[in-house]
Design an enzyme around this catalytic site. Structure first.
Site, PDB file in Angstrom:
ATOM      1  N   ARG A 164      34.619  50.304  38.039  1.00  0.00           N
ATOM      2  CA  ARG A 164      34.779  49.010  37.342  1.00  0.00           C
ATOM      3  C   ARG A 164      33.957  48.965  36.049  1.00  0.00           C
ATOM      4  NH1 ARG A 164      37.888  48.873  41.066  1.00  0.00           N
ATOM      5  NH2 ARG A 164      38.568  47.023  42.218  1.00  0.00           N
ATOM      6  N   SER A 238      37.899  40.072  43.162  1.00  0.00           N
ATOM      7  CA  SER A 238      36.511  40.295  43.591  1.00  0.00           C
ATOM      8  C   SER A 238      35.562  39.742  42.539  1.00  0.00           C
ATOM      9  CB  SER A 238      36.226  41.784  43.741  1.00  0.00           C
ATOM     10  OG  SER A 238      37.083  42.358  44.684  1.00  0.00           O
ATOM     11  N   GLU A 334      31.436  41.319  38.813  1.00  0.00           N
ATOM     12  CA  GLU A 334      32.495  42.154  38.259  1.00  0.00           C
ATOM     13  C   GLU A 334      33.226  41.340  37.184  1.00  0.00           C
ATOM     14  OE1 GLU A 334      36.375  42.364  39.081  1.00  0.00           O
ATOM     15  OE2 GLU A 334      36.250  44.017  40.514  1.00  0.00           O
TER      16      GLU A 334
HETATM   17  N1  EPU Z   1      34.696  42.959  54.592  1.00  0.00           N
HETATM   18  C1  EPU Z   1      34.013  42.088  55.402  1.00  0.00           C
HETATM   19  N2  EPU Z   1      34.041  40.770  55.103  1.00  0.00           N
HETATM   20  C2  EPU Z   1      34.709  40.276  54.039  1.00  0.00           C
HETATM   21  C3  EPU Z   1      35.393  41.163  53.207  1.00  0.00           C
HETATM   22  C4  EPU Z   1      35.371  42.510  53.498  1.00  0.00           C
HETATM   23  O1  EPU Z   1      33.400  42.487  56.385  1.00  0.00           O
HETATM   24  O2  EPU Z   1      34.681  39.062  53.848  1.00  0.00           O
HETATM   25  C5  EPU Z   1      34.693  44.411  54.929  1.00  0.00           C
HETATM   26  C6  EPU Z   1      35.810  44.768  55.885  1.00  0.00           C
HETATM   27  O3  EPU Z   1      35.344  45.708  56.807  1.00  0.00           O
HETATM   28  C7  EPU Z   1      36.835  45.412  54.977  1.00  0.00           C
HETATM   29  C8  EPU Z   1      35.946  46.089  53.956  1.00  0.00           C
HETATM   30  O4  EPU Z   1      34.873  45.177  53.784  1.00  0.00           O
HETATM   31  O5  EPU Z   1      37.620  46.330  55.667  1.00  0.00           O
HETATM   32  C9  EPU Z   1      36.602  46.380  52.642  1.00  0.00           C
HETATM   33  O6  EPU Z   1      37.301  45.223  52.181  1.00  0.00           O
HETATM   34  P1  EPU Z   1      38.570  45.385  51.189  1.00  0.00           P
HETATM   35  O7  EPU Z   1      39.467  46.438  51.675  1.00  0.00           O
HETATM   36  O8  EPU Z   1      39.129  44.032  50.957  1.00  0.00           O
HETATM   37  O9  EPU Z   1      37.940  45.973  49.871  1.00  0.00           O
HETATM   38  P2  EPU Z   1      36.711  45.537  48.952  1.00  0.00           P
HETATM   39  O10 EPU Z   1      35.805  46.697  48.839  1.00  0.00           O
HETATM   40  O11 EPU Z   1      36.140  44.242  49.392  1.00  0.00           O
HETATM   41  C10 EPU Z   1      37.799  46.468  46.778  1.00  0.00           C
HETATM   42  C11 EPU Z   1      38.046  45.999  45.373  1.00  0.00           C
HETATM   43  C12 EPU Z   1      39.314  45.147  45.324  1.00  0.00           C
HETATM   44  C13 EPU Z   1      40.479  45.957  45.859  1.00  0.00           C
HETATM   45  C14 EPU Z   1      40.161  46.399  47.281  1.00  0.00           C
HETATM   46  C15 EPU Z   1      41.224  47.285  47.864  1.00  0.00           C
HETATM   47  C16 EPU Z   1      35.867  45.875  44.331  1.00  0.00           C
HETATM   48  C17 EPU Z   1      34.786  44.991  43.827  1.00  0.00           C
HETATM   49  N3  EPU Z   1      36.917  45.262  44.873  1.00  0.00           N
HETATM   50  O12 EPU Z   1      37.456  45.327  47.559  1.00  0.00           O
HETATM   51  O13 EPU Z   1      39.579  44.869  43.954  1.00  0.00           O
HETATM   52  O14 EPU Z   1      41.687  45.200  45.849  1.00  0.00           O
HETATM   53  O15 EPU Z   1      38.919  47.150  47.278  1.00  0.00           O
HETATM   54  O16 EPU Z   1      41.195  48.533  47.259  1.00  0.00           O
HETATM   55  O17 EPU Z   1      35.759  47.095  44.235  1.00  0.00           O
HETATM   56  C18 EPU Z   1      39.134  43.311  42.216  1.00  0.00           C
HETATM   57  O18 EPU Z   1      38.531  44.208  41.643  1.00  0.00           O
HETATM   58  O19 EPU Z   1      39.219  42.157  41.712  1.00  0.00           O
HETATM   59  C19 EPU Z   1      39.721  43.565  43.513  1.00  0.00           C
HETATM   60  C20 EPU Z   1      40.342  42.616  44.219  1.00  0.00           C
END
Ligand code: EPU
Length: 338
Positions: A164, A238, A334
């Site tokens: 990012r 995010s 972000e």
């Molecule tokens: N989780 C929790 N609680 C929550 C949210 C997440 O415990 O409230 C844990 C869960 O275990 C989940 C894991 O975190 O499985 C990962 O969550 P998720 O797959 O939603 O991915 P993320 O790391 O939270 C990132 C990107 C997103 C992107 C997703 C999918 C960043 C900051 N965000 O989110 O990007 O869509 O992966 O690849 O890297 C964005 O940048 O605006 C964005 C939405």
């Protein structure tokens, strides 16, 4: 090209925050872009070039010029049997570009389906989702220096892409306008199915039969299940980045929290899920006034209607403080905050 004064930015940011721009202009051609950058009347005014407004938070009125970039066009500039180079204009909606690629059977951006925003904004934060990042398909870009009007191109290396992040968030912040992006896409079928959630959405054996269109639809389905629709709930995806820590920190946390969500990036570098950290602080689905986090994903902050940018920022600071106090980890936004 019409420059307006005191324009509400409400419909130009996906948080739906009602701040005003002192000057506002929508730009539809590259000539208009040149014109606005070299215009003597606005020479001294600060400027923001806005794409889809899907990664920005206005905390107050903007005392300068906001130029919304709406230049359009996708075209193939070179190809061979295996690869194709596609040039896309900055104002193209990112998802329209993805749809163009899917329809032409060009592989490489399907995991990035349905990400809000524009093509020109995508390299700034090296957008990413479901195991893919913009840098994986990026070839080069063209743009204009805002202070001098000088045209400049950047190769992939020169962009200094990171998680990012890019040179456009650092050295060139607010002083470089991306006008065109060149992508290198594949003609041979090759999917990136490493992201964990794909397995739970696909039946055994199904992944070998997937078409490009089906893969893109699958990504859209996962996104719609996990993320709020910005048309319904004001948000910018995010709000924070997933923080990076070393192995020592992971071990220390795992002693206290055996359900820690983390993954390895490289030797001695791990990412912790910011959503998990925020949830552990009791913020998942929590509201203060008109601001809250999404009930299915604590990393997404929502404007439930009528919240000011300042209220959203204060709410985000509450989250930062809670995470800092409980885990001794600093969350970095972000979203670009103005
Ligand atoms: N989780 C929790 N609680 C929550 C949210 C997440 O415990 O409230 C844990 C869960 O275990 C989940 C894991 O975190 O499985 C990962 O969550 P998720 O797959 O939603 O991915 P993320 O790391 O939270 C990132 C990107 C997103 C992107 C997703 C999918 C960043 C900051 N965000 O989110 O990007 O869509 O992966 O690849 O890297 C964005 O940048 O605006 C964005 C939405």
């Amino acid at each position: 090209m019409q420059i307006e004064e005191n324009v509400s930015l409400k419909k130009y940011n996906t948080f739906g925050v009602d701040a005003n721009a002192r000057y506002f202009v929508e730009i539809k051609t590259e000539d208009e872009l040149q014109e606005i950058i070299t215009n003597q009347e606005f020479k001294k005014d600060k400027k923001i070039f806005l794409g889809g407004g899907s990664n920005i938070l206005f905390t107050k009125d903007y005392d300068g010029l906001i130029a919304k970039i709406s230049t359009k066009g996708n075209r193939v500039v070179d190809e061979n049997e295996k690869e194709v180079l596609v040039e896309s204009s900055a104002g193209e909606k990112w998802n329209d570009f993805v749809t163009y690629c899917v329809e032409k059977n060009f592989f490489g951006v399907e995991n990035l389906s349905l990400i809000p925003g524009t093509v020109g904004a995508a390299p700034i934060q090296n957008i990413g989702a479901y195991g893919a990042e913009l840098k994986d398909v990026f070839e080069s870009l063209d743009g204009i220096m805002i202070d001098s009007g000088e045209k400049k191109s950047f190769s992939k290396n020169e962009c200094q892409f990171d998680y990012r992040d890019s040179i456009f968030k650092k050295k060139y912040k607010d002083n470089f306008l991306i006008t065109k992006v060149l992508f290198r896409l594949q003609k041979e079928k090759k999917f990136n199915l490493n992201y964990r959630a794909f397995q739970s959405y696909l039946k055994p054996g199904e992944q070998n039969k997937l078409s490009l269109r089906e893969m893109s639809e699958l990504v859209k389905r996962i996104r719609r299940d996990k993320l709020p629709n910005p048309q319904k709930y004001g948000n910018a995806g995010s709000f924070f980045k997933n923080p990076e820590v070393d192995l020592r920190k992971i071990n220390e946390l795992q002693e206290k929290f055996n359900d820690l969500v983390h993954f390895k990036v490289e030797e001695d570098k791990y990412k912790i899920s910011a959503g998990w950290l925020i949830e552990k602080c009791g913020f998942r689905g929590k509201n203060i006034g008109n601001v809250g986090t999404y009930k299915k994903q604590a990393l997404v902050i929502i404007n439930f209607g009528g919240a000011t940018g300042d209220e959203i920022k204060k709410f985000s600071e509450n989250i930062q403080n809670a995470v800092e106090n409980k885990f001794n980890i600093t969350l970095t936004p972000e979203v670009n905050i103005y």
